[in-house]
Write a protein that holds these residues in place. Structure first.
Motif, short mmCIF file in Angstrom:
data_model
loop_
_atom_site.label_atom_id
_atom_site.label_comp_id
_atom_site.label_asym_id
_atom_site.label_seq_id
_atom_site.Cartn_x
_atom_site.Cartn_y
_atom_site.Cartn_z
N GLY A 44 -11.59 33.71 -60.91
CA GLY A 44 -13.02 33.91 -60.82
C GLY A 44 -13.58 34.26 -62.19
O GLY A 44 -12.85 34.38 -63.18
N GLN A 45 -14.90 34.46 -62.24
CA GLN A 45 -15.56 34.71 -63.51
C GLN A 45 -15.44 36.15 -63.97
O GLN A 45 -15.74 36.45 -65.12
N GLN A 79 -12.88 27.84 -55.68
CA GLN A 79 -13.79 28.65 -56.49
C GLN A 79 -13.72 30.08 -56.01
O GLN A 79 -13.63 30.34 -54.80
N SER A 94 -13.67 29.88 -51.96
CA SER A 94 -13.93 28.61 -51.29
C SER A 94 -12.65 27.78 -51.33
O SER A 94 -11.68 28.14 -52.00
N GLN A 106 -15.57 33.89 -56.49
CA GLN A 106 -16.77 34.59 -56.97
C GLN A 106 -16.58 36.08 -56.75
O GLN A 106 -16.61 36.56 -55.61
N ALA A 151 -6.19 29.50 -60.01
CA ALA A 151 -7.65 29.65 -60.05
C ALA A 151 -8.05 31.09 -60.34
O ALA A 151 -7.49 32.03 -59.78
#
Length: 110
Positions: free
Chosen positions: A101-102, A2, A24, A4, A99
């Motif tokens: 992030g937002q 994850q 993470s 952020q 991956a």
């Protein structure tokens, strides 16, 4: 994994911002990390990459103004953005492999 991202905001041309990305998951220290951005109506583009060895690479439009760094102990990646221009306005995304992030919005406007 994850990711952020944080630190975006509204700034005037010529000002600076620092973006942060908290990661993470395992193997952060041996992962290449990157920042990308996407402006309205445009494709996502590379801003900066930092490899597991600390080598860096930047998009042509940000060279000399932006600096990427990492803190493996904290599992953090940073992007210091200086001399910001209106054309830097975009959503900035942290990336690690597949991956994402937002995103955090950076707006440069007077």
């Amino acid at each position: 994994v994850q990711l952020q991202a944080s630190g975006g905001g509204l700034v005037q041309p010529g000002e600076s911002l620092r973006l942060s990305c908290a990661a993470s998951g395992l193997f952060f220290a041996i992962s290449d990390m990157g920042w990308y951005r996407q402006a309205p109506g445009k494709q996502r583009e590379l801003v900066a990459i930092i490899t597991r060895d600390g080598n860096t690479n930047y998009g042509d439009s940000v060279k000399g103004r932006f600096t990427i760094s990492r803190d493996n102990a904290k599992r953090m990646v940073y992007l210091v953005m200086n001399s910001l221009k209106p054309e830097d306005t975009a959503v900035y995304y942290c990336n690690r492999g597949a991956a994402w992030g937002q995103g955090t919005l950076v707006t440069v406007s007077s």
